[in-house]
Design a protein around this motif. Sequence first.
Motif, mmCIF file in Angstrom:
data_model
loop_
_atom_site.group_PDB
_atom_site.id
_atom_site.type_symbol
_atom_site.label_atom_id
_atom_site.label_comp_id
_atom_site.label_asym_id
_atom_site.label_seq_id
_atom_site.Cartn_x
_atom_site.Cartn_y
_atom_site.Cartn_z
ATOM 1 N N THR A 110 7.931 10.584 5.391
ATOM 2 C CA THR A 110 6.657 10.100 5.955
ATOM 3 C C THR A 110 5.624 11.200 5.976
ATOM 4 O O THR A 110 4.464 10.977 5.633
ATOM 5 C CB THR A 110 6.895 9.556 7.383
ATOM 6 O OG1 THR A 110 7.847 8.513 7.330
ATOM 7 C CG2 THR A 110 5.611 9.026 7.980
ATOM 8 N N MET A 155 4.689 12.286 2.194
ATOM 9 C CA MET A 155 3.960 11.296 1.391
ATOM 10 C C MET A 155 2.651 10.876 2.040
ATOM 11 O O MET A 155 1.959 10.015 1.497
ATOM 12 C CB MET A 155 4.846 10.068 1.158
ATOM 13 C CG MET A 155 6.084 10.399 0.364
ATOM 14 S SD MET A 155 7.086 8.981 0.029
ATOM 15 C CE MET A 155 6.294 8.388 -1.466
ATOM 16 N N HIS A 160 0.839 -1.200 0.000
ATOM 17 C CA HIS A 160 0.000 0.000 0.000
ATOM 18 C C HIS A 160 0.872 1.247 0.000
ATOM 19 O O HIS A 160 2.012 1.222 0.422
ATOM 20 C CB HIS A 160 -0.913 0.009 1.227
ATOM 21 C CG HIS A 160 -1.882 -1.132 1.235
ATOM 22 N ND1 HIS A 160 -1.592 -2.332 1.836
ATOM 23 C CD2 HIS A 160 -3.116 -1.275 0.696
ATOM 24 C CE1 HIS A 160 -2.613 -3.153 1.680
ATOM 25 N NE2 HIS A 160 -3.559 -2.540 0.989
ATOM 26 N N PHE A 161 0.283 2.368 -0.458
ATOM 27 C CA PHE A 161 0.987 3.636 -0.500
ATOM 28 C C PHE A 161 1.490 3.977 0.888
ATOM 29 O O PHE A 161 0.760 3.794 1.851
ATOM 30 C CB PHE A 161 0.039 4.741 -1.012
ATOM 31 C CG PHE A 161 0.715 6.058 -1.183
ATOM 32 C CD1 PHE A 161 1.485 6.302 -2.300
ATOM 33 C CD2 PHE A 161 0.607 7.037 -0.219
ATOM 34 C CE1 PHE A 161 2.118 7.521 -2.460
ATOM 35 C CE2 PHE A 161 1.238 8.251 -0.361
ATOM 36 C CZ PHE A 161 1.994 8.497 -1.493
ATOM 37 N N PRO A 162 2.657 4.416 1.064
ATOM 38 C CA PRO A 162 3.707 4.828 0.134
ATOM 39 C C PRO A 162 4.670 3.708 -0.258
ATOM 40 O O PRO A 162 5.790 3.983 -0.682
ATOM 41 C CB PRO A 162 4.419 5.945 0.861
ATOM 42 C CG PRO A 162 4.316 5.590 2.303
ATOM 43 C CD PRO A 162 2.989 4.880 2.434
ATOM 44 N N TYR A 163 4.248 2.465 -0.141
ATOM 45 C CA TYR A 163 5.001 1.311 -0.634
ATOM 46 C C TYR A 163 6.388 1.160 -0.009
ATOM 47 O O TYR A 163 7.288 0.642 -0.632
ATOM 48 C CB TYR A 163 5.119 1.340 -2.161
ATOM 49 C CG TYR A 163 3.800 1.490 -2.845
ATOM 50 C CD1 TYR A 163 2.892 0.441 -2.872
ATOM 51 C CD2 TYR A 163 3.454 2.692 -3.447
ATOM 52 C CE1 TYR A 163 1.660 0.580 -3.487
ATOM 53 C CE2 TYR A 163 2.225 2.832 -4.063
ATOM 54 C CZ TYR A 163 1.328 1.777 -4.080
ATOM 55 O OH TYR A 163 0.106 1.916 -4.685
#
Length: 108
Positions: free
Chosen positions: A104, A107, A65-68
């Motif tokens: 963190t 993003m 999931h984002f931010p991967y």
Amino acid sequence: MPETTYILGAVLVMSAVTYALRAAPFVLLRNASQAPLLGYLSTALPPGIMVILVVYTVRGVDFGHFPYGVPALVATAVCAGLYQWRGSPLLAIVLGTGTYMALTHLMA
């Protein structure tokens, strides 16, 4: 309520034990500075501890999931690169942590 002498005695015993535990390695290892085992451990442990810390840091990252996992991976690369370049663990830790926190927040 415990008596004052009991509390004072407990504090003195705890202080003596703490002092003895902190002084023990210096007293016990004062003649072992040339021991081959300590020489080996002084070269082998730091990289091993760093590997354990990196695995511990990255193991909880969700790469699906984002931010991967980008902040963790980039911060890890920054730490490794700075340490290789400058040889300063403190600099690498501080800038790696700052990179992670900045990415963190950017993003999110």
